[in-house]
Design an enzyme around this catalytic site. Structure first.
Site, PDB file in Angstrom:
ATOM      1  N   HIS A 139       0.873  -1.180   0.000  1.00 21.81           N
ATOM      2  CA  HIS A 139       0.000   0.000   0.000  1.00 21.81           C
ATOM      3  C   HIS A 139       0.911   1.232   0.000  1.00 21.81           C
ATOM      4  O   HIS A 139       2.004   1.189   0.553  1.00 21.81           O
ATOM      5  CB  HIS A 139      -0.839  -0.049   1.278  1.00 21.81           C
ATOM      6  CG  HIS A 139      -1.945   0.946   1.375  1.00 21.81           C
ATOM      7  ND1 HIS A 139      -1.727   2.256   1.709  1.00 21.81           N
ATOM      8  CD2 HIS A 139      -3.281   0.810   1.215  1.00 21.81           C
ATOM      9  CE1 HIS A 139      -2.899   2.884   1.753  1.00 21.81           C
ATOM     10  NE2 HIS A 139      -3.858   2.037   1.459  1.00 21.81           N
TER      11      HIS A 139
ATOM     12  N   ASP B  12       2.778  -4.631   7.947  1.00 23.58           N
ATOM     13  CA  ASP B  12       1.532  -3.886   7.806  1.00 23.58           C
ATOM     14  C   ASP B  12       0.372  -4.878   7.903  1.00 23.58           C
ATOM     15  O   ASP B  12       0.034  -5.561   6.936  1.00 23.58           O
ATOM     16  CB  ASP B  12       1.536  -3.163   6.447  1.00 23.58           C
ATOM     17  CG  ASP B  12       0.205  -2.491   6.135  1.00 23.58           C
ATOM     18  OD1 ASP B  12      -0.719  -2.557   6.973  1.00 23.58           O
ATOM     19  OD2 ASP B  12       0.094  -1.902   5.044  1.00 23.58           O
TER      20      ASP B  12
ATOM     21  N   GLN C  78      -5.007  -5.206   6.931  1.00 22.12           N
ATOM     22  CA  GLN C  78      -6.075  -6.087   6.429  1.00 22.12           C
ATOM     23  C   GLN C  78      -6.116  -7.405   7.196  1.00 22.12           C
ATOM     24  O   GLN C  78      -7.180  -7.887   7.558  1.00 22.12           O
ATOM     25  CB  GLN C  78      -5.858  -6.390   4.928  1.00 22.12           C
ATOM     26  CG  GLN C  78      -5.929  -5.185   4.016  1.00 22.12           C
ATOM     27  CD  GLN C  78      -7.336  -4.617   3.870  1.00 22.12           C
ATOM     28  OE1 GLN C  78      -8.337  -5.290   4.126  1.00 22.12           O
ATOM     29  NE2 GLN C  78      -7.419  -3.361   3.479  1.00 22.12           N
TER      30      GLN C  78
ATOM     31  N   LYS D  97     -11.083  -0.382   9.800  1.00 25.51           N
ATOM     32  CA  LYS D  97     -11.324  -1.578   8.985  1.00 25.51           C
ATOM     33  C   LYS D  97     -11.725  -2.771   9.861  1.00 25.51           C
ATOM     34  O   LYS D  97     -12.127  -3.808   9.366  1.00 25.51           O
ATOM     35  CB  LYS D  97     -10.076  -1.905   8.160  1.00 25.51           C
ATOM     36  CG  LYS D  97      -9.795  -0.833   7.114  1.00 25.51           C
ATOM     37  CD  LYS D  97      -8.569  -1.079   6.284  1.00 25.51           C
ATOM     38  CE  LYS D  97      -8.349   0.125   5.365  1.00 25.51           C
ATOM     39  NZ  LYS D  97      -7.132   0.010   4.552  1.00 25.51           N
TER      40      LYS D  97
ATOM     41  N   CYS E 233      -4.511   2.605  -3.824  1.00 24.37           N
ATOM     42  CA  CYS E 233      -3.271   3.077  -3.171  1.00 24.37           C
ATOM     43  C   CYS E 233      -2.122   2.109  -3.391  1.00 24.37           C
ATOM     44  O   CYS E 233      -1.300   1.882  -2.492  1.00 24.37           O
ATOM     45  CB  CYS E 233      -3.459   3.306  -1.669  1.00 24.37           C
ATOM     46  SG  CYS E 233      -4.763   4.446  -1.253  1.00 24.37           S
TER      47      CYS E 233
HETATM   48  C1  LIG Z   1      -6.082   0.791   4.477  1.00 22.53           C
HETATM   49  C2  LIG Z   1      -4.693   0.325   4.435  1.00 22.53           C
HETATM   50  C3  LIG Z   1      -3.648   1.107   4.963  1.00 22.53           C
HETATM   51  C4  LIG Z   1      -3.892   2.500   5.497  1.00 22.53           C
HETATM   52  O1  LIG Z   1      -4.613   2.437   6.691  1.00 22.53           O
HETATM   53  P1  LIG Z   1      -5.268   3.748   7.337  1.00 22.53           P
HETATM   54  O2  LIG Z   1      -5.602   3.328   8.729  1.00 22.53           O
HETATM   55  O3  LIG Z   1      -6.508   4.032   6.535  1.00 22.53           O
HETATM   56  O4  LIG Z   1      -4.288   4.834   7.320  1.00 22.53           O
HETATM   57  C5  LIG Z   1      -2.377   0.585   4.942  1.00 22.53           C
HETATM   58  N1  LIG Z   1      -2.122  -0.638   4.455  1.00 22.53           N
HETATM   59  C6  LIG Z   1      -3.097  -1.427   3.955  1.00 22.53           C
HETATM   60  C7  LIG Z   1      -2.740  -2.785   3.437  1.00 22.53           C
HETATM   61  C8  LIG Z   1      -4.405  -0.971   3.919  1.00 22.53           C
HETATM   62  O5  LIG Z   1      -5.357  -1.747   3.408  1.00 22.53           O
END
Ligand SMILES: *Cc1c(COP(=O)(O)O)cnc(C)c1O
Length: 406
Positions: free
Chosen positions: A123, A200, A203, A226, A364
């Site tokens: 992302h 990260d 998800q 999310k 993104c």
């Molecule tokens: C949505 C997302 C982000 C960003 O997260 P925010 O909390 O909206 O800043 C980063 N990495 C992944 C894989 C995402 O899906």
């Protein structure tokens, strides 16, 4: 059939009973942001109705009560991620801020020529903060390749690791391909290279159980919005070691130990990274979202979501010009697709006419789009409250879009 009552779950999300363009809502944009159950709204409202003040300061009853709720939320996040202590959890405003903080925090340890390895499926929020280090420190960013199936090319990745590698930062589950990367398998390789390992989990943490200790990572981020929680709150897990090593980004109240005219000393982590009044109510909402999701068994949730994914895929495969992006062996319920000759934005707009919410665009992830050789994709992403009816309507809607757009 899921091992939980889907009707009962849906009843806890008032928004799901609204109409969009005169049709019942089929919300399939969960990877962008999920809807919130009443339990989350109630927890935030209850705090405001019964006890609210600023945290960590003041010696009055409501200040102490609010601090207790806020710190309880931190403990819930720690427990949810399998962290050893609540002190290993820094509240941020989301995953983007968590990744920016980590990259900025490590800057003093990065020199010109040092390598940062990420992947082609990241992302932008796990790419751009590293570009900052490239620009400011002269670091080199290397992108580990993604295979035709949409998996991380493990051999290629492994061969990129060297004594020059200072940081590896990878997505746990791709927001476009649904691919789940084998983080526990990768961690020992990264450690052997002597690099920091950042993950990260934005998800992944929504759909599968996380244990940062078992994964062997140095840092791991998640986001509230999310995970059926509020916006404006995320959590960054860091080991004692990395949180000590990181420099703070924001300066101000709460993050200091002592302030003099000629110098300043910092508070201990996590407070060192939380200057000013934190997102108190949002953190409490995140705690409530964690409590809410934890009443379910993640395996049941996963099974339910994957059943929806496979049903949707079965229905869509026969549609003229259908193309699936992301065929990893291990993946979550994210369905990115295109229709030959049709712009994904047009597909999403037609679906919206039928009350079906999907996302279309680059998600993104521009380097991934480049790798896939497309400008954008349409994406349906499933959550705990989605049903086979949502799937049927998606398939029907895409069929109509295909007729109309071809
Ligand atoms: C949505 C997302 C982000 C960003 O997260 P925010 O909390 O909206 O800043 C980063 N990495 C992944 C894989 C995402 O899906």
């Amino acid at each position: 059939m899921p091992n939980f009552n889907i009707t009962d779950i849906r009843a806890q999300f008032p928004i799901l009973s609204r109409e969009v363009n005169g049709k019942p809502l089929a919300y399939l944009d969960n990877a962008a942001s999920a809807q919130k159950p009443v339990a989350v709204m109630d927890a935030m409202r209850r705090q405001m109705e019964t006890s609210f003040a600023n945290v960590h300061r003041g010696l009055h009853t409501m200040a102490n009560e609010t601090t207790e709720s806020f710190e309880a939320a931190r403990a819930k996040a720690a427990n949810f991620l399998g962290a050893a202590s609540a002190d290993n959890i820094v509240f941020t405003k989301g995953a983007t801020e968590a990744l920016n903080l980590t990259a900025y925090g490590l800057a003093p340890h990065i020199e010109a020529g040092d390598e940062i390895i990420i992947s082609q499926m990241e992302h932008h929020s796990n790419i751009v903060p590293w570009h900052f280090l490239r620009e400011r420190q002269g670091a080199v960013i290397r992108f580990a390749p993604v295979t035709e199936l949409g998996e991380l090319d493990l051999d290629a990745f492994k061969s990129m690791l060297s004594a020059k590698t200072k940081v590896v930062s990878l997505v746990h589950m791709s927001n476009v391909l649904g691919t789940i990367n084998p983080i526990a398998q990768i961690a020992p390789w990264v450690k052997a290279a002597g690099a920091w390992f950042i993950v990260d989990g934005t998800q992944y943490a929504v759909h599968r159980p996380v244990n940062v200790t078992a994964l062997g990572v140095d840092a791991y981020c998640m986001t509230g919005h999310k995970l059926y929680g509020p916006t404006g709150i995320g959590a960054l897990f860091g080991t004692d070691e990395i949180l000590q090593a990181m420099q703070p980004f924001n300066g101000g109240g709460e993050m200091i130990e002592d302030v003099f005219e000629d110098r300043v000393t910092y508070n201990d982590p996590p407070h060192k990274f939380e200057a000013g009044t934190p997102p108190i109510l949002q953190a409490i909402g995140l705690g409530a979202a964690i409590d809410w999701i934890r009443q379910f068994d993640f395996d049941d949730v996963h099974q339910h979501e994957m059943a929806l994914y496979h049903a949707a895929l079965d229905g869509l495969r026969d549609v003229n010009g259908f193309r699936l992006y992301g065929e990893a062996k291990d993946k979550g319920a994210v369905l990115s697709f295109g229709l030959e000759g049709a712009h994904p934005h047009d597909i999403a707009q037609i679906l919206d006419k039928y009350g079906i919410a999907v996302r279309a665009g680059q998600h993104c992830t521009q380097p991934l789009m480049t790798r896939l050789g497309v400008h954008s994709t349409a994406r349906a992403s499933f959550g705990i409250y989605n049903t086979m009816d949502d799937v049927d309507r998606l398939v029907e809607g895409v069929k109509r879009a295909a007729l109309f757009l071809s």
